[in-house]
Design an enzyme around this catalytic site. Sequence first.
Site, PDB file in Angstrom:
ATOM      1  N   VAL A  16      11.269  30.774  50.550  1.00  0.00           N
ATOM      2  CA  VAL A  16      11.037  29.591  51.385  1.00  0.00           C
ATOM      3  C   VAL A  16      10.134  29.971  52.567  1.00  0.00           C
ATOM      4  O   VAL A  16       9.211  29.244  52.939  1.00  0.00           O
ATOM      5  CB  VAL A  16      12.385  29.048  51.923  1.00  0.00           C
ATOM      6  CG1 VAL A  16      12.167  27.888  52.891  1.00  0.00           C
ATOM      7  CG2 VAL A  16      13.298  28.623  50.781  1.00  0.00           C
ATOM      8  N   ARG A  70      13.244  25.690  59.690  1.00  0.00           N
ATOM      9  CA  ARG A  70      13.570  24.861  58.525  1.00  0.00           C
ATOM     10  C   ARG A  70      14.153  23.550  59.007  1.00  0.00           C
ATOM     11  O   ARG A  70      15.191  23.533  59.672  1.00  0.00           O
ATOM     12  CB  ARG A  70      14.599  25.556  57.643  1.00  0.00           C
ATOM     13  CG  ARG A  70      14.077  26.843  57.048  1.00  0.00           C
ATOM     14  CD  ARG A  70      14.999  27.300  55.942  1.00  0.00           C
ATOM     15  NE  ARG A  70      14.674  28.649  55.530  1.00  0.00           N
ATOM     16  CZ  ARG A  70      15.173  29.233  54.460  1.00  0.00           C
ATOM     17  NH1 ARG A  70      16.047  28.596  53.701  1.00  0.00           N
ATOM     18  NH2 ARG A  70      14.828  30.471  54.151  1.00  0.00           N
ATOM     19  N   ARG A 110      11.070  36.203  43.445  1.00  0.00           N
ATOM     20  CA  ARG A 110      10.370  34.908  43.473  1.00  0.00           C
ATOM     21  C   ARG A 110       9.679  34.747  44.823  1.00  0.00           C
ATOM     22  O   ARG A 110       9.800  35.605  45.694  1.00  0.00           O
ATOM     23  CB  ARG A 110      11.394  33.781  43.316  1.00  0.00           C
ATOM     24  CG  ARG A 110      12.490  33.908  44.374  1.00  0.00           C
ATOM     25  CD  ARG A 110      13.348  32.691  44.523  1.00  0.00           C
ATOM     26  NE  ARG A 110      14.585  32.988  45.213  1.00  0.00           N
ATOM     27  CZ  ARG A 110      14.752  33.033  46.521  1.00  0.00           C
ATOM     28  NH1 ARG A 110      13.728  32.819  47.326  1.00  0.00           N
ATOM     29  NH2 ARG A 110      15.908  33.326  47.061  1.00  0.00           N
TER      30      ARG A 110
END
Length: 449
Positions: free
Chosen positions: A294, A337, A291
């Site tokens: 982030v 993050r 996928r």
Amino acid sequence: MFDKILIANRGEIALRVIRACREMGIKSVAVHSTADSDAMHVRMADESVCIGPPSGTQSYLSIPAIISACEITGAQAIHPGYGFLSENANFVQIVEDHGLKFIGPSAKHISQMGDKITAKDTAKILGIPCVPGSDGGVATVAEAKKVAAEMGYPVIIKATAGGGGRGMKVAETADDLEMAFSTARSESKAAFGNDEVYMEKYLQKPRHIEIQVFGDGQGNGVHLGERDCSLQRRHQKVFEEAPGPSISPQERAEIGQICANAIGEMGYSGAGTIEFLYEDGQFYFIEMNTRLQVEHPVTEAIFGVDLVREQIRVASGQTLSFTQDDLEINGHAIEVRINAERLPNFAPCPGKVTAYHAPGGLGVRMDSALYNGYSIPPYYDSLIGKLIVHGRDRSEALARLQRALGELIVDGVDTTVPLFHALLEEKDIHTGEYNIHWLERWLETNLQA
Ligand code: ADP
């Protein structure tokens, strides 16, 4: 090309996909839980559909609700973002059975890589170097002891169905093994409904280096270099950069080529990340994520490509907009993050954001779904933003990070921003001399609860 795409996600990643759709002239459909009616992704999409109550299982993970939302709105394809249903092979199969397109790899490739033992076996066959470890699953303590004795301590016991750093336990010596083995099994049973575990040699000072790959589904693969994501807390990444400060152009070209060839040989379609531990000049495969990650923006920054756009192109049957030879690294990028969490324990801190101001200027990108007055709901991940900076070199990127963090305002909730201010005071962060244990040790001495 698709006319309309549904985004089966929320938060910053839903915005990220909506932005790519808009630049490509594609209509976007947001889905949301009742807790997210006022969320930014709902406001920014062309259309939105409420798919259930706050709980993730009843909304963002509800396959029937998402499929119905596609049917109601006429969306032809689904972008899953990361997390939620992004690596669920059963979901992909159902999407396809309904004549819709999943923007990502095939169900077959997702399940092949989702099971870590099968993933390692596949990697070995494709010529990807792996961490020494058990041959498949380990069923009993006696077997675990035998494997550990052959490999040498310390060892790590890992969940076959693992993810998000859960179901992993280290045994330093034979005395720790029994406990580590049973804890890893019960944790993985609780987290993943599957108690199968396997074992690996526990590397003492590796870096986490991951290679971004793309396949066209026609037997061609390319790589977009590495990201160094070694700064982790509880096996969760908090600070990522590209290129990796320890990786030479030759190492990059070699491991990149191995990964690109493997992707081509698999007939893989779309974006993927092949994760390695890197120690003393050697790469050891640990897993593949099928996928978008982030931390994909650091790769986008240094190569100047839009990875979501490429995912959509490939899913619609078009070719990638670049070849391996077109890709050239430009400068250095870092992502941090930002979580709504209270230090020093990193306790989730949802609530109302009374003031929000995003940093800007040259080389600064803020991917966030926050706005003034937004109430962060308590039901989901605590990630509220990603600050990505890009500079001509690593030191310029670090200076820019410091400057941008200083401009960022998030009032009303606690965030992890103070952690990054403190890290930027550390010499090791400036020299790039850190490994996967660095941050845990630093937190123990500097952020005592
Ligand atoms: P998950 O899917 O849960 O994220 P991974 O296999 O990707 O699990 O591992 C996550 C992190 O755990 C790695 O980045 C690394 O910090 C640590 N880790 C995993 N395997 C090993 C190993 N063999 N030796 C040392 N650390 C490891």
